[in-house]
Design an enzyme around this catalytic site. Structure first.
Site: not given
Length: 267
Positions: A138, A141-143, A146
């Site tokens: 998470l 992947y989020h970094h 975004v």
């Protein structure tokens, strides 16, 4: 009614959206380079650190988090002022479909900083790697997603970015403040961590709802500044975040730990 801030700083007044927009349209694909370098460095770093003792870095982590907290709080105050103005003087649909905030000196400047900050925030993972704390899917992947989405979105001045930017600044204000205090060894109640995760979940739910609403507006043939491709990617991104954050919340706060005798049965 004209949007008036009680204080406008000279660096905000001097911001030139057109210059940065033109640069972004020519160079936005650099986000893929930054993402690739990021992945190589963090997983290469994990491989190197597997053979080394962890670094504490607690004072540096506190300073890093505090700086990002202050930055996010400033962004939150500046962007909420513009969002409230747009909704109260026009409408919620205007706020989601008309990208006027890009050219308003204060909101435009903080939108620009928001885009740039997604590269800076990759530094969060450096502390995870060097301190040898768990690096979950998470997080990285989020970094990456975004960063790529925000840079691509800026090139088309998507109006829904007003909402996404304001929400993200708000959540990060609480999140980085929490990280800073925890790094300083303050005893923070567990419910605070739970509330921050719930805020992140709520952000994803609102993101999904906004994308569905924009889809409905565009399907009616009404003008709304967001391309169909961008809308599709935004929906998939926010929905994936919702699934991942919900899974994280369940495992961290709701799932009952196995008792010792139950763990033995599984082996």
């Amino acid at each position: 009614m004209t949007l008036n801030y009680s204080v406008v700083f000279e660096f905000e007044r001097q911001y030139d959206d057109h210059t940065f927009w033109e640069w972004m349209k020519e160079n936005w694909t650099l986000c893929y380079v930054y993402s690739a370098v990021y992945v190589v460095l963090i997983f290469g770093g994990k491989w190197v650190m597997a053979r080394r003792p962890r670094y504490d870095l607690r004072p540096y982590l506190a300073l890093w988090s505090a700086m990002l907290a202050i930055f996010s709080i400033c962004g939150t105050l500046r962007m909420w002022t513009e969002l409230i103005y747009s909704v109260t003087n026009y409408s919620l649909q205007y706020a989601m479909c008309v990208p006027s905030y890009y050219t308003r000196e204060v909101a435009g400047f903080w939108s620009f900083l928001f885009v740039v900050s997604k590269v800076v925030e990759l530094g969060d993972t450096v502390f995870i790697v060097l301190r040898k704390t768990p690096l979950i899917f998470l997080h990285w992947y989020h970094h990456i997603t975004v960063l790529i989405y925000v840079w691509a979105t800026y090139t088309e001045h998507a109006a829904s970015g007003r909402m996404f930017c304001t929400m993200n600044y708000t959540v990060h204000s609480f999140m980085y403040t929490y990280y800073a205090l925890r790094a300083l060894r303050y005893n923070i109640p567990k419910w605070v961590n739970i509330m921050i995760t719930l805020m992140q979940l709520l952000q994803m739910v609102i993101g999904v709802v906004i994308n569905i609403w924009v889809y409905q507006i565009k399907s009616r043939g009404e003008p709304c500044q967001q391309s169909w491709d961008n809308l599709k990617y935004a929906f998939l991104m926010y929905f994936s975040y919702f699934v991942l954050f919900a899974n994280f919340f369940y495992n961290a706060y709701l799932k009952k730990p196995l008792h010792h005798h139950e763990q033995k049965k599984q082996h």
